[in-house]
Design a protein around this motif. Structure first.
Motif, mmCIF file in Angstrom:
data_model
loop_
_atom_site.group_PDB
_atom_site.id
_atom_site.type_symbol
_atom_site.label_atom_id
_atom_site.label_comp_id
_atom_site.label_asym_id
_atom_site.label_seq_id
_atom_site.Cartn_x
_atom_site.Cartn_y
_atom_site.Cartn_z
ATOM 1 N N SER A 1 32.405 84.679 37.816
ATOM 2 C CA SER A 1 31.929 85.812 38.618
ATOM 3 C C SER A 1 30.910 85.415 39.683
ATOM 4 C CB SER A 1 31.286 86.866 37.707
ATOM 5 O OG SER A 1 30.211 86.289 36.971
ATOM 6 N N GLY A 2 30.210 84.290 39.488
ATOM 7 C CA GLY A 2 29.161 83.962 40.462
ATOM 8 C C GLY A 2 28.903 82.499 40.670
ATOM 9 N N GLY A 3 29.726 81.629 40.145
ATOM 10 C CA GLY A 3 29.528 80.198 40.334
ATOM 11 C C GLY A 3 28.369 79.666 39.510
ATOM 12 N N VAL A 4 27.676 78.664 40.022
ATOM 13 C CA VAL A 4 26.564 78.013 39.322
ATOM 14 C C VAL A 4 25.261 78.718 39.686
ATOM 15 C CG1 VAL A 4 25.227 75.888 39.074
ATOM 16 C CG2 VAL A 4 27.729 75.789 39.223
ATOM 17 N N ASP A 5 24.545 79.122 38.656
ATOM 18 C CA ASP A 5 23.231 79.728 38.857
ATOM 19 C C ASP A 5 22.181 78.608 38.823
ATOM 20 O OD1 ASP A 5 20.910 81.152 38.926
ATOM 21 O OD2 ASP A 5 21.260 82.263 37.055
ATOM 22 N N PRO A 6 21.520 78.286 39.971
ATOM 23 C CA PRO A 6 20.574 77.171 39.993
ATOM 24 C C PRO A 6 19.346 77.389 39.110
ATOM 25 C CG PRO A 6 20.470 78.413 42.037
ATOM 26 C CD PRO A 6 21.646 78.934 41.278
ATOM 27 N N GLU A 7 19.084 78.635 38.743
ATOM 28 C CA GLU A 7 17.927 78.929 37.904
ATOM 29 C C GLU A 7 18.235 78.809 36.410
ATOM 30 O OE1 GLU A 7 14.986 79.417 39.154
ATOM 31 O OE2 GLU A 7 15.714 79.365 41.216
ATOM 32 N N LYS A 8 19.488 78.649 36.075
ATOM 33 C CA LYS A 8 19.886 78.631 34.673
ATOM 34 C C LYS A 8 19.696 77.242 34.074
ATOM 35 C CE LYS A 8 23.536 80.362 31.631
ATOM 36 N NZ LYS A 8 22.639 81.363 31.034
ATOM 37 N N ASP A 9 19.134 77.192 32.876
ATOM 38 C CA ASP A 9 18.941 75.919 32.194
ATOM 39 C C ASP A 9 20.283 75.303 31.806
ATOM 40 O OD1 ASP A 9 16.194 76.179 32.347
ATOM 41 O OD2 ASP A 9 16.029 77.157 30.386
ATOM 42 N N PRO A 10 20.375 73.978 31.782
ATOM 43 C CA PRO A 10 21.633 73.338 31.384
ATOM 44 C C PRO A 10 21.918 73.547 29.899
ATOM 45 C CG PRO A 10 19.909 71.695 31.671
ATOM 46 C CD PRO A 10 19.344 72.996 32.157
ATOM 47 N N LEU A 11 23.191 73.464 29.538
ATOM 48 C CA LEU A 11 23.588 73.558 28.138
ATOM 49 C C LEU A 11 23.220 72.250 27.431
ATOM 50 C CD1 LEU A 11 27.127 75.173 28.550
ATOM 51 C CD2 LEU A 11 24.930 76.308 28.162
ATOM 52 N N GLN A 12 22.624 72.370 26.257
ATOM 53 C CA GLN A 12 22.181 71.201 25.527
ATOM 54 C C GLN A 12 23.315 70.601 24.701
ATOM 55 O OE1 GLN A 12 18.695 72.213 23.274
ATOM 56 N NE2 GLN A 12 17.543 72.906 25.060
ATOM 57 N N GLU A 13 23.062 69.362 24.184
ATOM 58 C CA GLU A 13 24.076 68.680 23.387
ATOM 59 C C GLU A 13 24.338 69.445 22.088
ATOM 60 O OE1 GLU A 13 21.598 65.271 21.086
ATOM 61 O OE2 GLU A 13 21.757 64.986 23.240
ATOM 62 N N GLY A 14 25.573 69.345 21.615
ATOM 63 C CA GLY A 14 25.977 70.088 20.429
ATOM 64 C C GLY A 14 26.972 71.185 20.780
ATOM 65 N N LEU A 15 27.113 72.159 19.894
ATOM 66 C CA LEU A 15 28.035 73.264 20.113
ATOM 67 C C LEU A 15 27.402 74.332 20.992
ATOM 68 C CD1 LEU A 15 29.667 73.784 16.590
ATOM 69 C CD2 LEU A 15 30.716 72.791 18.632
ATOM 70 N N ASN A 16 28.173 74.807 21.952
ATOM 71 C CA ASN A 16 27.731 75.887 22.832
ATOM 72 C C ASN A 16 28.879 76.887 22.962
ATOM 73 O OD1 ASN A 16 25.026 74.883 24.356
ATOM 74 N ND2 ASN A 16 26.384 73.127 23.980
ATOM 75 N N PHE A 17 28.531 78.179 23.009
ATOM 76 C CA PHE A 17 29.542 79.232 23.158
ATOM 77 C C PHE A 17 29.439 79.822 24.565
ATOM 78 C CE2 PHE A 17 28.810 78.894 18.647
ATOM 79 C CZ PHE A 17 30.088 78.950 18.111
ATOM 80 N N VAL A 18 30.559 79.795 25.268
ATOM 81 C CA VAL A 18 30.613 80.367 26.623
ATOM 82 C C VAL A 18 31.850 81.259 26.708
ATOM 83 C CG1 VAL A 18 29.455 78.359 27.652
ATOM 84 C CG2 VAL A 18 31.955 78.414 27.521
ATOM 85 N N ALA A 19 31.838 82.146 27.670
ATOM 86 C CA ALA A 19 32.999 83.024 27.876
ATOM 87 C C ALA A 19 34.203 82.171 28.252
ATOM 88 C CB ALA A 19 32.685 84.035 28.968
#
Length: 270
Positions: free
Chosen positions: A41-59
């Motif tokens: 919906s909006g590409g990369v949000d520069p203010e958003k923290d990166p996803l850390q190592e391990g399991l991550n849940f995304v849409a």
């Protein structure tokens, strides 16, 4: 084969869809890596923290761009002109890593190719600038550490504001034109031989000075001793020696007053 009722078929489809959604929603980030979230919906949000190592849940409609965030090494061979216009080849290793806190900005502004787009041009520009300040002789011998530090400082000025953490730059080798290298080596050898010759001269001079001082000391001591030995003192010492010899059990003949200055003459038992 007995057909499933409509309700059962719908439930099965729903379960399959749910499994697919869950499967596509789970993202695993490896150790030493981080992920940049790209939202449909909006590409990369520069203010958003990166996803850390391990399991991550995304849409499931979003995606994750993987970045290595630990220290990396880049080997770089560069060519630059010295202060007198000679071509100098440098072989360097660059130690770097992306700025973890600004990983989303790095991806949005520079992309995955940030090394070739930012880091390599920066270090080449810095190397040309720094090498141009020195002569080939300085580059080959005494100034290598200073050159390494200066290239690091100038490169860091460029990349630090572009979300790249520069850890170190190591100059592995400096290659000069063969004729220049041979001339420098001959000059360095001559300088070394000259220093060795000067050292030998200084050592010899110090040794000669030491001998002169010792000789002068002995001469002064003899002079003082000679001045203190009067005839009276010599006669007294001779009398003392005669008395001691007279007490000895060995056979001898002592003639009193027959020697020089009136000292006794001592004859053995021959």
């Amino acid at each position: 084969m007995e057909k499933l009722p409509k309700g059962g078929a719908f439930a099965l489809i729903l379960i399959i869809a749910l499994v697919i959604i869950i499967f596509k929603s789970v993202v695993t980030i490896d150790s030493g890596h981080a992920g940049v979230l790209y939202q449909l919906s909006g590409g990369v949000d520069p203010e958003k923290d990166p996803l850390q190592e391990g399991l991550n849940f995304v849409a499931p409609w979003n995606s994750v761009i993987d970045y290595e965030v630990r220290q990396q090494a880049l080997s770089e061979k560069m060519s630059a002109l010295s202060s007198n216009g000679l071509d100098i080849a440098l072989d360097a290793t660059v130690l770097f890593q992306p700025d973890y806190e600004n990983l989303s900005r790095l991806h949005k502004e520079k992309g995955k190719e940030y090394v070739s787009r930012v880091l390599q041009p920066a270090i080449r520009s810095a190397a040309r600038s720094v090498v141009g300040r020195y002569t080939p002789e300085q580059l080959y011998s005494s100034k290598r550490d200073a050159i390494q530090d200066e290239i690091f400082e100038e490169t860091n000025k460029i990349v630090s504001s572009q979300y790249i953490q520069l850890n170190d730059i190591l100059i592995r080798d400096v290659t000069l034109p063969p004729t220049i290298k041979q001339a420098i080596e001959r000059k360095l050898k001559q300088e070394q031989e000259s220093l060795e010759y000067e050292f030998r001269l200084v050592t010899a001079d110090k040794e000669a000075q030491k001998v002169r001082i010792e000789a002068q000391g002995k001469a002064d001591a003899n002079k003082i001793l000679s001045a203190s030995l009067t005839d009276k003192i010599l006669q007294d010492k001779g009398i003392d020696a005669t008395m001691k010899l007279a007490e000895s059990p060995n056979s001898k003949v002592i003639v009193i007053g027959s020697g020089d200055s009136g000292l006794p003459i001592i004859l053995g038992n021959q």
